[in-house]
Design a protein around this motif. Structure first.
Motif, PDB file in Angstrom:
ATOM      1  N   ASN A   1      40.311  39.464  43.409  1.00 39.48           N
ATOM      2  CA  ASN A   1      39.898  39.028  44.749  1.00 39.48           C
ATOM      3  C   ASN A   1      39.916  37.514  44.883  1.00 39.48           C
ATOM      4  OD1 ASN A   1      39.292  41.527  45.966  1.00 39.48           O
ATOM      5  ND2 ASN A   1      37.428  41.643  44.748  1.00 39.48           N
TER       6      ASN A   1
ATOM      7  N   ASP B   1      42.023  46.870  47.164  1.00 42.34           N
ATOM      8  CA  ASP B   1      40.782  47.332  47.766  1.00 42.34           C
ATOM      9  C   ASP B   1      40.438  48.763  47.361  1.00 42.34           C
ATOM     10  OD1 ASP B   1      39.515  47.424  51.241  1.00 42.34           O
ATOM     11  OD2 ASP B   1      38.523  47.607  49.280  1.00 42.34           O
ATOM     12  N   SER B   2      39.298  48.945  46.782  1.00 40.77           N
ATOM     13  CA  SER B   2      38.688  50.245  46.549  1.00 40.77           C
ATOM     14  C   SER B   2      37.299  49.998  45.969  1.00 40.77           C
ATOM     15  CB  SER B   2      39.495  51.100  45.577  1.00 40.77           C
ATOM     16  OG  SER B   2      38.995  52.447  45.602  1.00 40.77           O
TER      17      SER B   2
ATOM     18  N   LYS C   1      40.499  41.111  54.211  1.00 41.22           N
ATOM     19  CA  LYS C   1      39.710  41.905  53.261  1.00 41.22           C
ATOM     20  C   LYS C   1      38.650  41.062  52.561  1.00 41.22           C
ATOM     21  CE  LYS C   1      38.812  43.947  49.176  1.00 41.22           C
ATOM     22  NZ  LYS C   1      38.620  43.495  47.799  1.00 41.22           N
TER      23      LYS C   1
ATOM     24  N   ASN D   1      34.512  41.601  51.314  1.00 38.56           N
ATOM     25  CA  ASN D   1      33.801  40.967  50.200  1.00 38.56           C
ATOM     26  C   ASN D   1      32.720  39.989  50.649  1.00 38.56           C
ATOM     27  OD1 ASN D   1      36.928  41.330  48.947  1.00 38.56           O
ATOM     28  ND2 ASN D   1      35.229  42.102  47.709  1.00 38.56           N
TER      29      ASN D   1
ATOM     30  N   HIS E   1      29.837  42.098  51.650  1.00 42.94           N
ATOM     31  CA  HIS E   1      29.311  42.730  50.430  1.00 42.94           C
ATOM     32  C   HIS E   1      28.330  41.790  49.729  1.00 42.94           C
ATOM     33  CE1 HIS E   1      31.424  46.278  48.134  1.00 42.94           C
ATOM     34  NE2 HIS E   1      30.464  46.691  48.930  1.00 42.94           N
TER      35      HIS E   1
ATOM     36  N   HIS F   1      26.390  52.249  44.832  1.00 41.01           N
ATOM     37  CA  HIS F   1      26.964  50.948  44.444  1.00 41.01           C
ATOM     38  C   HIS F   1      25.817  49.946  44.358  1.00 41.01           C
ATOM     39  CE1 HIS F   1      30.547  47.941  45.085  1.00 41.01           C
ATOM     40  NE2 HIS F   1      30.093  47.950  43.860  1.00 41.01           N
TER      41      HIS F   1
ATOM     42  N   ILE G   1      27.287  43.683  42.565  1.00 41.71           N
ATOM     43  CA  ILE G   1      28.002  42.811  43.501  1.00 41.71           C
ATOM     44  C   ILE G   1      27.451  41.386  43.414  1.00 41.71           C
ATOM     45  CG2 ILE G   1      28.589  42.454  45.936  1.00 41.71           C
ATOM     46  CD1 ILE G   1      28.099  45.500  46.327  1.00 41.71           C
TER      47      ILE G   1
ATOM     48  N   LYS H   1      32.316  33.727  43.314  1.00 46.02           N
ATOM     49  CA  LYS H   1      32.709  34.591  44.437  1.00 46.02           C
ATOM     50  C   LYS H   1      32.495  33.929  45.804  1.00 46.02           C
ATOM     51  CE  LYS H   1      31.739  39.077  42.198  1.00 46.02           C
ATOM     52  NZ  LYS H   1      30.848  40.267  42.201  1.00 46.02           N
TER      53      LYS H   1
ATOM     54  N   ARG I   1      34.674  33.937  49.368  1.00 48.28           N
ATOM     55  CA  ARG I   1      34.240  34.964  50.306  1.00 48.28           C
ATOM     56  C   ARG I   1      33.594  34.411  51.580  1.00 48.28           C
ATOM     57  NH1 ARG I   1      32.015  39.990  46.655  1.00 48.28           N
ATOM     58  NH2 ARG I   1      33.772  40.004  45.215  1.00 48.28           N
TER      59      ARG I   1
HETATM   60  C1  CS2 Z   1      32.533  43.801  45.260  1.00 48.42           C
HETATM   61  C2  CS2 Z   1      33.997  44.148  45.016  1.00 48.42           C
HETATM   62  O1  CS2 Z   1      31.536  43.613  43.109  1.00 48.42           O
HETATM   63  C3  CS2 Z   1      31.947  42.998  44.118  1.00 48.42           C
HETATM   64  O2  CS2 Z   1      31.895  41.794  44.196  1.00 48.42           O
HETATM   65  O3  CS2 Z   1      32.453  43.081  46.462  1.00 48.42           O
HETATM   66  O4  CS2 Z   1      34.179  44.665  43.741  1.00 48.42           O
HETATM   67  C4  CS2 Z   1      34.461  45.178  46.043  1.00 48.42           C
HETATM   68  O5  CS2 Z   1      33.773  46.394  45.859  1.00 48.42           O
HETATM   69  C5  CS2 Z   1      35.952  45.420  45.965  1.00 48.42           C
HETATM   70  O6  CS2 Z   1      36.617  44.187  46.141  1.00 48.42           O
HETATM   71  C6  CS2 Z   1      36.394  46.432  47.000  1.00 48.42           C
HETATM   72  O7  CS2 Z   1      37.767  46.497  47.041  1.00 48.42           O
END
Ligand code: CS2
Length: 483
Positions: free
Chosen positions: A185, A224-225, A289, A294, A297, A363, A368, A375, A379
């Motif tokens: 990412n 992405d997943s 994405k 992210n 997230h 999750h 995350i 990150k 992001r």
């Molecule tokens: C999440 C990513 O752990 C993280 O930082 O934001 O792993 C996220 O689940 C993936 O990029 C989804 O494709």
């Protein structure tokens, strides 16, 4: 309970999918660095699909340090079970990994694999920090691993060093290069990687560096997943619901997407036939994405943790938090995206929020929340800088950054582990915090490798951040009302 292996495949429950090809006949054409959960949920799944259509797309999966994955998978012939979690779960045995290597002990075998003409694609998922890049995206020659590889290029320890040595051997032997596909990412991941590899090669051989720039393809990608880490609950569930125990099964949502820039320097699978998008312009995809999935997230991870939630789905069950994140995506992030890219952003946003709320997935916010210093720049900071340049308010966007700072302080307060490449520096800053917003924010702004001058020098951003930081003293709910 018997363990997963080639010999035990017949003991599996009938509705568990098996590899739809002759594994023994499939040659290794791919080397992958970083055999973590996301790789096994994503790229290894796609190459398993490719193998079912024919061709030598089996994988040698290599870890540069940890032997955990190798030691878990080798006893089960490198097979593992993938669980696709939605309201109803589907199980599938993935057979695309035929070899696992790990650590210094396997370095010679790994470099031989990279030099082998049969290896035509190299992929990696080593996380943002695994590229040893500086905040400006160039290679950090002061990074201890890169400094090592400059001094000992034939005995590399870094990802970049392995790629340079593998390519050097092919260059010397007159072997066609492999295509290098970054699956992390990072904005503009492939191009940044290509420049870093050429920069390191330049330190040992200008002709090699020139060949790499001219002949080696480093396509940009979007991956992405949603893939939560594997836990014992999953191991128990897989054993009881498939009939075989698996040392290290993998879980993810059913949704999975791979967009690859159509730039290759050697043979490749018919990616389009297995659901991969090939395009000449990945920029709109990865930007959307990274910023719409992210970024939110990380926002949920820090605000949700401070609010006492444990998982993304739990946090999405909180109407105030879910509402804030939806507004952030629609009103603050969407304006920074390419409006002519043909992407229906409101629909994309609704789809992402539905994926966040998926009840079949646990999750953890704590997962995350890892590596915030690596990150957040990719992001959130790009979005913030562009909103500032457009003269727009950044109060909403400043809240997750302030929440990260409070998250660091909470780690100091409760003494729990902070997983971050800059954990020592962050905990030191956290310990020095007094609650005075201006003073504490100054402390964090001292991290120049995290906060670019364009942000630390911007009065509007500083004001918004200090205000958000102060509001969070009253708790997340109060901050959401006051922001
Ligand atoms: C999440 C990513 O752990 C993280 O930082 O934001 O792993 C996220 O689940 C993936 O990029 C989804 O494709």
């Amino acid at each position: 309970m018997p363990t997963l292996s080639t010999a035990n495949l017949d003991l599996l429950r009938a509705d568990v999918a098996r590899p739809a090809y002759d594994r023994d006949a499939a040659g290794i054409g791919v080397v992958h660095f970083g055999p973590g959960a996301f790789f096994r949920a994503h790229q290894a799944f796609f190459f398993d699909e490719a193998l079912a259509k024919g061709g030598n797309w089996a994988i040698c999966a290599a870890a540069l340090r940890s032997t955990d994955v190798r030691d878990a998978l080798r006893p089960q012939d490198n097979l593992y079970i993938l669980a696709e979690l939605e309201r109803e779960t589907r199980y599938r045995v993935i057979g695309s990994i035929k070899e696992t290597l790990a650590g210094p002990g396997d370095r010679a075998a790994l470099l031989d694999r990279l030099a082998n003409p049969d290896t035509v694609i190299v992929t990696m998922t080593v996380t943002e920090k695994g590229y040893c890049l500086k905040g400006d995206g160039t290679l950090d020659f002061d990074h201890p691993d890169i400094a090592h590889d400059v001094a000992e290029p034939l005995n590399p320890v870094s990802l970049i060093g392995h790629l340079v040595e593998g390519l050097r051997r092919r260059f010397k032997a007159g072997t066609a290069p492999f295509t290098v596909i970054s699956c992390d990412n990072l904005v503009d991941n492939g191009h940044k990687l290509g420049r870093a590899v050429a920069a390191l090669a330049e330190r040992q051989d200008a002709a090699l560096a020139a060949w790499i720039r001219a002949e080696v393809a480093f396509p940009r990608t979007m991956v992405d997943s949603i893939t939560p880490a594997t836990d014992d609950a999953l191991r128990t569930r897989v054993a009881s619901e498939t009939g075989l125990s698996d040392n290290w099964p993998i879980q993810r949502e059913r949704f999975t997407q791979w967009v690859i820039e159509d730039k290759f320097c050697n043979v490749r699978p018919d990616f389009a036939s297995i659901g991969v998008t090939l395009t000449n312009d990945v920029s709109a995809y990865d930007r959307a994405k990274l910023r719409l999935l992210n970024g939110p997230h990380s926002t949920l991870a820090y605000l949700g943790s401070l609010a006492g939630y444990e998982t993304v789905a739990d946090t999405m069950g909180d109407a105030d938090l879910a509402g804030f994140v939806r507004r952030l995506m629609l009103d603050d992030i969407r304006p920074t995206l390419n409006q002519d890219a043909g992407i229906d952003y409101p629909a994309y946003i609704d789809a992402i929020l539905a994926r966040f709320a998926n009840p079949g997935i646990r999750h953890l916010l704590s997962q995350i929340a890892w590596d915030g210093s690596a990150k957040l720049p990719f992001r959130l900071f790009g979005t913030i800088a562009e909103r500032l340049a457009a003269g727009a308010a950044v109060d909403n966007l400043a809240l997750p950054v302030a929440a990260w700072m409070h998250f660091i302080r909470s780690k100091v307060a409760d003494g729990t582990k902070l997983t971050d490449p800059l954990s020592d520096a962050l905990l030191t800053i956290g310990r020095a915090c007094t609650g005075d917003a201006h003073r504490d924010v100054c402390g964090f702004f001292a991290l120049e490798q995290v906060f670019p001058a364009a942000l630390t020098g911007n009065a509007a951003f500083r004001t918004a951040l200090e205000r958000a930081y102060g509001l969070l003293d009253g708790g997340v709910k109060a901050a959401l009302r006051g922001i």
